[in-house]
Design a protein around this motif. Structure first.
Motif, short mmCIF file in Angstrom:
data_model
loop_
_atom_site.label_atom_id
_atom_site.label_comp_id
_atom_site.label_asym_id
_atom_site.label_seq_id
_atom_site.Cartn_x
_atom_site.Cartn_y
_atom_site.Cartn_z
N MET A 292 43.03 37.82 68.13
CA MET A 292 42.58 38.76 69.15
C MET A 292 42.32 38.01 70.44
SD MET A 292 38.95 40.71 68.77
CE MET A 292 37.66 40.59 70.01
N GLN A 293 42.62 38.67 71.55
CA GLN A 293 42.39 38.04 72.84
C GLN A 293 41.95 39.10 73.84
OE1 GLN A 293 45.84 36.04 74.31
NE2 GLN A 293 44.70 34.25 74.90
N PRO A 294 40.89 38.88 74.63
CA PRO A 294 40.00 37.72 74.54
C PRO A 294 39.01 37.89 73.39
CG PRO A 294 39.21 39.24 76.20
CD PRO A 294 40.48 39.84 75.65
N GLY A 295 38.16 36.90 73.24
CA GLY A 295 37.10 36.99 72.23
C GLY A 295 37.51 36.44 70.88
N GLY A 296 38.51 35.55 70.85
CA GLY A 296 39.03 35.04 69.57
C GLY A 296 38.05 34.26 68.71
N PRO A 297 37.36 33.25 69.28
CA PRO A 297 36.48 32.45 68.41
C PRO A 297 35.21 33.22 68.04
CG PRO A 297 36.91 31.34 70.54
CD PRO A 297 37.37 32.75 70.67
N GLN A 298 34.89 33.25 66.77
CA GLN A 298 33.78 34.08 66.28
C GLN A 298 33.09 33.40 65.12
OE1 GLN A 298 32.95 37.25 67.25
NE2 GLN A 298 34.57 37.34 68.78
N GLY A 313 31.53 32.35 74.33
CA GLY A 313 30.71 32.23 75.54
C GLY A 313 31.31 32.87 76.78
N THR A 314 32.62 32.94 76.86
CA THR A 314 33.19 33.50 78.09
C THR A 314 32.72 34.95 78.21
OG1 THR A 314 35.17 34.13 76.89
CG2 THR A 314 35.26 32.05 78.07
N PRO A 315 32.20 35.31 79.37
CA PRO A 315 31.61 36.65 79.48
C PRO A 315 32.57 37.77 79.12
CG PRO A 315 30.82 35.28 81.27
CD PRO A 315 31.87 34.46 80.55
N VAL A 316 33.85 37.68 79.53
CA VAL A 316 34.79 38.75 79.19
C VAL A 316 35.03 38.76 77.68
CG1 VAL A 316 37.11 39.69 79.53
CG2 VAL A 316 35.86 38.71 81.47
N GLY A 317 35.15 37.57 77.09
CA GLY A 317 35.34 37.49 75.63
C GLY A 317 34.14 38.06 74.88
N ALA A 318 32.95 37.73 75.36
CA ALA A 318 31.73 38.24 74.68
C ALA A 318 31.65 39.75 74.79
CB ALA A 318 30.50 37.58 75.31
O1 MOO Z 1 40.26 34.43 75.31
MO1 MOO Z 1 38.63 33.68 74.69
O2 MOO Z 1 39.00 34.48 73.24
O3 MOO Z 1 38.60 33.25 76.36
O4 MOO Z 1 37.49 35.04 75.05
#
Ligand code: MOO
Ligand SMILES: Nc1nc2c(c(=O)[nH]1)N[C@H]1C(S)=C(S)[C@@H](COP(=O)(O)OP(=O)(O)OC[C@H]3O[C@@H](n4cnc5c(N)ncnc54)[C@H](O)[C@@H]3O)O[C@H]1N2
Length: 409
Positions: A292-298, A313-318
């Motif tokens: 999934m993108q964004p927000g991949g690492p979980q 941590g990236t605000p859009v990912g969060a």
């Molecule tokens: O694309 Mo990360 O998954 O920058 O939020």
């Protein structure tokens, strides 16, 4: 590390956060937005008694068909008439007033010769068209029980007026209260703590220095959680020091006002990933990279007995991860039924996306049912977004005219 599917991880978050706790609260404005956990049952008939729908005169016509009646009583709203109407009698009644026994129908004051104000007259003449001397019962054009609100015509005492899962809306508050209910049993609101992590984070209005940045995730996630019906009881920012994070998580786990913890940052592959360092050794935790993108690492797991969901941590990912993974699990806890997919016609420029991952595009849903997506993944695009377009793993391009699934945000 292989990629875990969004659906699999969403289900894991839902399992981790599953909780059907309920509480009984006052049926008042503070219950608005909550979901019922039990039937709401009318305590009283609604209306509670036969009452007048008009300011006017309650009439018991007599067989002679006369249209002039002695006024034998005056009943304001709130009064209980202690007399009954005999044939050929009328009583002045106000809207909402309990009708005297013997009332056949109510004639609005405008259809009489009486003044709408001042003391009740001694006699009243019904002037409505169709009322002619010699007619019996109600005059032509005045159906029986005209302008009478019958006891229980809306709801009967004991009737179920709303079922589990129903939202306490302003209208349901009116219905329940009118039917004599004082409390409702609802799903409990999740008490949620947010922990933003990162050595670079400084509070608003503090000089971030050469390498620091202004911290923003904590209040963004807290606001998202409140919008999902949570009570945010703690909002914390923590450095990249594992000892500090451990101490904070110990404290949150011991805090009876915290049901769930959501962290941001410190989950990817670098050298200072504090959430991963502290939690991944615990047997209950799993850290994954979602397709999934964004927000991949979980990450997710239990710290002590407290469920913890770890967002990137990236605000859009969060933000995206909260909507896609956490919000549905909170909705289940709060008794909100799952909404079906919303579809819209893509009307923007062609967007090339990376196949093999579900892409969520920050997008704007327009009044005509079309949807567009600005090119960038920046926070400005997120702030303008009203929905996320979900581009499936197998798709690598979105072109105008495509029907896409959107998630309102
Ligand atoms: O694309 Mo990360 O998954 O920058 O939020
Ligand atoms: N070698 C790799 N590096 C990265 C990978 C990867 O797979 N391999 N994944 C990237 C992706 S995708 C994401 S998303 C991020 C997630 O990283 P973390 O969750 O560890 O987040 P941080 O490194 O702490 O921060 C990322 C970014 O966001 C800013 N940030 C963090 N917290 C806040 C906050 N509370 N307020 C405002 N801004 C925040 C932070 O300064 C960074 O710029 O990892 C990629 N790297």
């Amino acid at each position: 590390m292989g990629h875990v599917s969004v659906a699999e991880h969403r289900a894991a978050v839902e399992r981790l956060l599953a909780d059907g706790s309920t509480e009984t609260v006052a049926l008042d404005r503070r219950a608005a937005g909550r979901r019922l956990a039990a039937d709401l049952v009318a305590a009283d008939d609604l209306p509670r008694f036969d009452s007048s729908a008009m300011d006017g005169y309650a009439v018991h016509p007599d067989p002679s068909g006369q249209c002039r009646y002695p006024v034998v009583g005056d009943v304001p709203a709130g009064a209980a008439p202690d007399f009954a109407l005999a044939p050929g009698e009328a009583a002045r009644v106000m809207t909402g007033a309990r009708l005297p026994v013997g009332t056949a129908f109510v004639v609005p004051v405008e259809l009489t010769d009486a003044s709408p104000t001042g003391p009740a007259p001694v006699e009243v003449t019904v002037t409505t068209a169709g009322w002619t001397a010699g007619s019996t019962g109600a005059p032509a054009g005045v159906p029986p029980r005209r302008h009478v609100r019958e006891r229980g015509e809306d709801v009967r005492a004991g009737a179920v007026v709303a079922v589990p899962g129903a939202e306490v809306t302003p209208a349901l508050i009116a219905l329940g209260r009118s039917a004599g209910c004082t409390t409702v049993e609802v799903r409990r609101r999740t008490r949620l703590a947010v922990v933003a992590t990162g050595a670079e984070l400084v509070p608003a209005a503090t000089d971030p220095g050469a390498g620091g940045i202004h911290e923003s995730n904590s209040d963004m996630v807290a606001a998202l959680a409140e919008a999902a019906g949570c009570v945010v009881t703690r909002v914390e920012v923590c450095s990249d020091d594992p000892a500090q994070l451990r101490a904070l998580l110990d404290e949150l786990d011991a805090d009876p006002q915290v049901d769930v913890v959501v962290t941001t940052g410190g989950v990817s592959a670098g050298a200072y990933e504090v959430v991963r360092q502290v939690c991944s050794p615990l047997p209950t935790f799993a850290f994954v990279h979602l397709a999934m993108q964004p927000g991949g690492p979980q990450g997710l797991g239990r710290y002590g007995s407290t469920p913890v969901v770890c967002l990137p941590g990236t605000p859009v990912g969060a933000f995206v991860a909260f909507h896609v993974l956490v919000r549905p699990a909170l909705d289940r806890r709060h008794g909100v039924p799952a909404a079906g997919p919303v579809r819209a016609a893509y009307a923007g420029r062609t967007r090339h996306t990376r196949a093999g991952r579900v892409q969520f595009l920050t997008s704007v849903l327009h009044a005509d049912g079309t949807v567009t997506a600005p090119d960038a993944r920046h926070l400005t695009a997120l702030a303008a977004a009203t929905c996320l377009i979900e581009v499936p793993e197998a798709v690598d391009e979105v072109v105008a005219g495509d029907v896409v699934v959107v998630h309102p945000v």
